[in-house]
Design a protein around this motif. Structure first.
Motif, mmCIF file in Angstrom:
data_model
loop_
_atom_site.group_PDB
_atom_site.id
_atom_site.type_symbol
_atom_site.label_atom_id
_atom_site.label_comp_id
_atom_site.label_asym_id
_atom_site.label_seq_id
_atom_site.Cartn_x
_atom_site.Cartn_y
_atom_site.Cartn_z
ATOM 1 N N UNK A 246 7.324 4.908 3.676
ATOM 2 C CA UNK A 246 8.313 4.517 4.555
ATOM 3 C C UNK A 246 9.528 3.930 4.028
ATOM 4 N N UNK A 247 9.502 3.399 2.809
ATOM 5 C CA UNK A 247 10.792 2.923 2.172
ATOM 6 C C UNK A 247 11.255 4.363 1.679
ATOM 7 N N UNK A 248 10.606 5.495 1.170
ATOM 8 C CA UNK A 248 11.318 6.514 1.068
ATOM 9 C C UNK A 248 11.940 7.005 2.273
ATOM 10 N N UNK A 249 11.127 6.952 3.427
ATOM 11 C CA UNK A 249 11.864 7.398 4.482
ATOM 12 C C UNK A 249 13.203 6.656 4.567
ATOM 13 N N UNK A 250 13.103 5.677 4.575
ATOM 14 C CA UNK A 250 14.472 4.769 4.819
ATOM 15 C C UNK A 250 15.644 5.139 3.704
ATOM 16 N N UNK A 251 14.980 5.509 2.354
ATOM 17 C CA UNK A 251 16.155 5.770 1.460
ATOM 18 C C UNK A 251 16.786 7.119 2.019
ATOM 19 N N UNK B 198 3.927 11.800 7.143
ATOM 20 C CA UNK B 198 2.372 11.486 6.250
ATOM 21 C C UNK B 198 1.742 10.352 6.824
ATOM 22 N N UNK B 199 2.330 9.208 7.270
ATOM 23 C CA UNK B 199 1.775 8.056 7.714
ATOM 24 C C UNK B 199 1.215 8.312 9.119
ATOM 25 N N UNK B 200 1.770 8.942 9.900
ATOM 26 C CA UNK B 200 1.348 9.427 11.252
ATOM 27 C C UNK B 200 0.058 10.329 11.158
ATOM 28 N N UNK C 23 10.740 1.478 11.386
ATOM 29 C CA UNK C 23 10.393 -0.012 11.815
ATOM 30 C C UNK C 23 9.040 0.161 12.653
ATOM 31 N N UNK C 24 8.966 0.916 13.636
ATOM 32 C CA UNK C 24 7.943 1.077 14.370
ATOM 33 C C UNK C 24 6.727 1.480 13.950
ATOM 34 N N UNK C 25 6.709 2.274 12.676
ATOM 35 C CA UNK C 25 5.789 2.761 12.093
ATOM 36 C C UNK C 25 5.381 1.196 11.155
ATOM 37 N N UNK C 26 6.298 0.622 10.357
ATOM 38 C CA UNK C 26 5.784 -0.481 9.766
ATOM 39 C C UNK C 26 5.118 -1.599 10.613
ATOM 40 N N UNK D 116 0.716 -1.300 0.061
ATOM 41 C CA UNK D 116 0.041 -0.128 -0.006
ATOM 42 C C UNK D 116 0.849 1.285 0.046
ATOM 43 N N UNK D 117 0.206 2.202 -0.329
ATOM 44 C CA UNK D 117 1.074 3.496 -0.435
ATOM 45 C C UNK D 117 1.703 3.956 1.123
ATOM 46 N N UNK D 118 1.290 3.580 2.284
ATOM 47 C CA UNK D 118 2.244 3.970 3.270
ATOM 48 C C UNK D 118 3.535 3.081 3.220
ATOM 49 N N UNK D 119 3.564 2.035 2.740
ATOM 50 C CA UNK D 119 4.896 1.560 2.668
ATOM 51 C C UNK D 119 5.817 2.073 1.676
ATOM 52 N N UNK D 120 5.381 2.743 0.802
ATOM 53 C CA UNK D 120 6.160 3.647 -0.279
ATOM 54 C C UNK D 120 6.657 4.746 0.583
#
Length: 223
Positions: A167-172, A188-190, A218-221, A161-165
């Protein structure tokens, strides 16, 4: 990965974010409604429909025939747990998440109550007046009861889903050393998670060290 890998991943995730008409649902719970399948934030899901095979989520959800011990426990208001989701079904809850998953949520985070319902010990409450949690039951993606009164576990399995996008961009961004973007994507997720409770000064993430940022992501995931 090296810098070239990070750059390539950023290109791909940015493309997904910007070029497919994706947007977060206003309410977290709406993502898993059987009347709202393939919503604007779903990228990849396994579909289940009435008349097809049901999913396996019943094993994580309390099942009631009105006689189960769980039904005699209490909810967070001190009232009999009963059949709060209206499943009107008989069976066994075979799997349960650790209590610490539930307790890791801020009570104002709407994802908690859209995902879990906690039950509390009736005997402890009667003896002490205090609520002691005895377990949680999954409330998310449990399907619906059809016109014939039969509960159908036909919620789609959400893989991407979009939230994983985000959070992936946050990790990048964390690998790039870009703390501002780490905070932007986490928030954006919070923001959606807290809904009307959102207050950036209270709940917003401020970037810290590389390790602190990774743990926040990771906590948000998890949630």
């Amino acid at each position: 990965g090296g810098a070239a890998d990070i750059a390539k991943a950023k290109t791909y995730f940015t493309n997904v974010m910007n070029n497919y008409g994706l947007s977060l649902q206003g309410n977290f719970a709406d993502v898993f409604s059987v009347t709202n399948k393939l919503s604007s934030e779903v990228i990849f899901a396994i579909h289940y429909g009435e008349g097809e095979a049901t999913n396996s989520l019943a094993d994580y959800t309390y099942m009631s025939d009105g006689r189960g011990i769980t039904m005699e426990q209490l909810d967070a208001t001190g009232q009999r747990f009963g059949d709060p989701f209206g499943l009107n079904a008989a069976g066994i809850q075979r799997y349960q998440y650790l209590d610490n998953i539930f307790l890791s949520f801020d009570p104002n985070d709407t994802r908690r109550d859209a995902t879990f319902k906690a039950s509390y010990s009736k005997s402890v409450y009667e003896q002490t007046g205090k609520l002691e949690m005895v377990g949680t039951h999954v409330h998310k993606n449990i399907g619906y009861t059809n016109d014939a009164g039969v509960h159908q576990f036909i919620g789609d399995f959400m893989y991407y889903r979009l939230p994983l996008v985000y959070l992936s961009l946050a990790e990048i961004a964390n690998y790039e050393g870009n703390g501002a973007d780490v905070a932007k994507y986490i928030n954006l997720v919070r923001k959606r998670a807290y809904g009307s409770n959102w207050n950036e000064a209270t709940y917003g993430y401020t970037a810290g060290s590389f390790t602190a940022n990774e743990l926040a992501i990771l906590g948000e995931k998890d949630r």
